[in-house]
Design a protein around this motif. Sequence first.
Motif, short mmCIF file in Angstrom:
data_model
loop_
_atom_site.label_atom_id
_atom_site.label_comp_id
_atom_site.label_asym_id
_atom_site.label_seq_id
_atom_site.Cartn_x
_atom_site.Cartn_y
_atom_site.Cartn_z
N MET A 59 0.85 -1.19 0.00
CA MET A 59 0.00 0.00 0.00
C MET A 59 0.89 1.25 0.00
SD MET A 59 -3.01 1.11 2.68
CE MET A 59 -1.87 1.42 4.03
N THR A 60 0.55 2.24 -0.79
CA THR A 60 1.32 3.46 -0.86
C THR A 60 0.67 4.55 -0.02
OG1 THR A 60 0.12 4.19 -2.82
CG2 THR A 60 2.15 2.94 -3.17
N THR A 61 1.46 5.51 0.38
CA THR A 61 0.98 6.63 1.15
C THR A 61 0.95 7.86 0.26
OG1 THR A 61 1.95 5.70 3.15
CG2 THR A 61 1.38 8.05 3.20
N GLU A 62 -0.12 8.63 0.35
CA GLU A 62 -0.22 9.82 -0.49
C GLU A 62 0.86 10.82 -0.10
OE1 GLU A 62 -3.45 13.29 -1.71
OE2 GLU A 62 -4.01 11.64 -0.38
N LEU A 63 1.53 11.36 -1.10
CA LEU A 63 2.59 12.32 -0.85
C LEU A 63 2.00 13.67 -0.47
CD1 LEU A 63 4.98 11.60 -3.84
CD2 LEU A 63 5.36 10.98 -1.47
N SER A 64 2.70 14.40 0.38
CA SER A 64 2.32 15.76 0.70
C SER A 64 2.48 16.64 -0.54
CB SER A 64 3.21 16.31 1.81
OG SER A 64 4.55 16.40 1.35
N THR A 65 1.81 17.77 -0.52
CA THR A 65 1.96 18.73 -1.63
C THR A 65 3.43 19.10 -1.83
OG1 THR A 65 -0.25 19.65 -1.33
CG2 THR A 65 1.38 21.05 -2.43
N GLU A 66 4.11 19.36 -0.72
CA GLU A 66 5.51 19.78 -0.82
C GLU A 66 6.38 18.70 -1.45
OE1 GLU A 66 3.32 21.89 2.30
OE2 GLU A 66 3.78 19.74 2.08
N ARG A 67 6.13 17.45 -1.09
CA ARG A 67 6.95 16.37 -1.63
C ARG A 67 6.58 16.06 -3.08
NH1 ARG A 67 7.81 11.95 2.90
NH2 ARG A 67 7.15 13.81 4.04
N ARG A 68 5.31 16.17 -3.41
CA ARG A 68 4.90 15.95 -4.81
C ARG A 68 5.55 16.98 -5.72
NH1 ARG A 68 0.18 16.73 -6.84
NH2 ARG A 68 -0.71 17.93 -5.12
N LEU A 69 5.56 18.22 -5.29
CA LEU A 69 6.17 19.26 -6.13
C LEU A 69 7.68 19.10 -6.20
CD1 LEU A 69 4.66 21.54 -7.70
CD2 LEU A 69 3.29 20.39 -5.98
N TRP A 70 8.28 18.68 -5.09
CA TRP A 70 9.73 18.41 -5.12
C TRP A 70 10.05 17.35 -6.16
CZ3 TRP A 70 12.13 14.01 -2.16
CH2 TRP A 70 13.52 13.96 -2.36
N ALA A 71 9.22 16.30 -6.23
CA ALA A 71 9.45 15.23 -7.19
C ALA A 71 9.36 15.73 -8.63
CB ALA A 71 8.45 14.10 -6.97
N LEU A 72 8.72 16.89 -8.82
CA LEU A 72 8.55 17.43 -10.17
C LEU A 72 9.60 18.48 -10.52
CD1 LEU A 72 4.65 17.74 -10.17
CD2 LEU A 72 6.04 16.03 -11.37
N TYR A 73 10.03 19.30 -9.55
CA TYR A 73 11.03 20.31 -9.90
C TYR A 73 12.46 19.84 -9.71
CZ TYR A 73 11.07 21.70 -4.87
OH TYR A 73 11.17 21.73 -3.50
N GLU A 74 12.68 18.83 -8.85
CA GLU A 74 14.04 18.32 -8.68
C GLU A 74 14.64 17.82 -9.99
OE1 GLU A 74 17.58 17.12 -6.60
OE2 GLU A 74 15.93 18.39 -5.95
N PRO A 75 13.92 17.06 -10.82
CA PRO A 75 14.51 16.65 -12.10
C PRO A 75 14.87 17.82 -13.00
CG PRO A 75 12.60 15.30 -11.58
CD PRO A 75 12.61 16.42 -10.59
N LEU A 76 14.09 18.91 -12.95
CA LEU A 76 14.40 20.08 -13.77
C LEU A 76 15.76 20.65 -13.40
CD1 LEU A 76 10.96 21.96 -13.59
CD2 LEU A 76 11.74 20.35 -15.34
#
Length: 290
Positions: free
Chosen positions: A1-18
């Motif tokens: 089972m997965t845990t929903e990511l916080s807003t802050e962590r979801r956005l980190w996962a998107l801008y870190e690759p940039l």
Amino acid sequence: MTTELSTERRLWALYEPLHAVTYFAPAGRAAFEEAGLRGFWRGYFAGRTAPLGPIGPAPVVAAFYGFAPSMVERALPELWTRITPGAALAARLDGARRALEPAVAGLDGIEEAAELLREAATAAETHGRVLAAANAALPWPGDALGTVWQAATILREHRGDGHLAALLVEGLDGAEAMVWRVALNDGRGRTAAQAARGWSDEEWDAARTRLHQRGYLDGEGVATPKSHSAYHTLEETTDQLAARPWQALGPERTERLATLLTPVADRINAGLAPFYPNWIRLPMPARGAS
């Protein structure tokens, strides 16, 4: 089972690759080589420290936290005999633009994403955050790709500075933080993590002993319940310290930005695999929490 990511962590996962294209994408590394810096670590240290000026090793050990002092001392200040900070800043931005071009090709909304990212980055508070402050003080590029990269860089250093503050409160030094992270990953990744941060076997084992004495690891070096509890607390603190940009942007525009960045981050992650994401265990929104 997965845990929903916080807003802050979801956005980190998107801008870190940039941001990460600067170090991991062939175009990013090529830009540093064209500027006269051969070898991954010369480009890394030049690109990441350039906003601070021609700095020596001691402040960088403090700001980067997890690197062995001996590794930083091999790079600085000798690096500044090969390139100026201004030239390093130009090389990293040029390489980032070249690396991001294929990641955004054919996608709509890059200008909108640049505006939203810039607004979020401008809202990031920088007191006590050396790397975020240094990058936030730089002039903004005049193009969408450059703005996307610079905003992502400010945001990732802003979150990173907050994460290091949380580690400091937990009482973990640089070596201990690295050993602890590997233990939380069931011991996987030691070879890569230790080499990437320059710790000797003696330094690594001494840090493991200290963690055992404090109850973070058992006698076999396995993370204890105390360790897992501390990890979740630390990650929650990191999220709290990274929240202001998204509070300023608001829920609707934050979600709009996430929608715009998702295909870009997916392309970057696919293009850089298997070298990135690496042992830092960057969370991927589609896969749940790390």
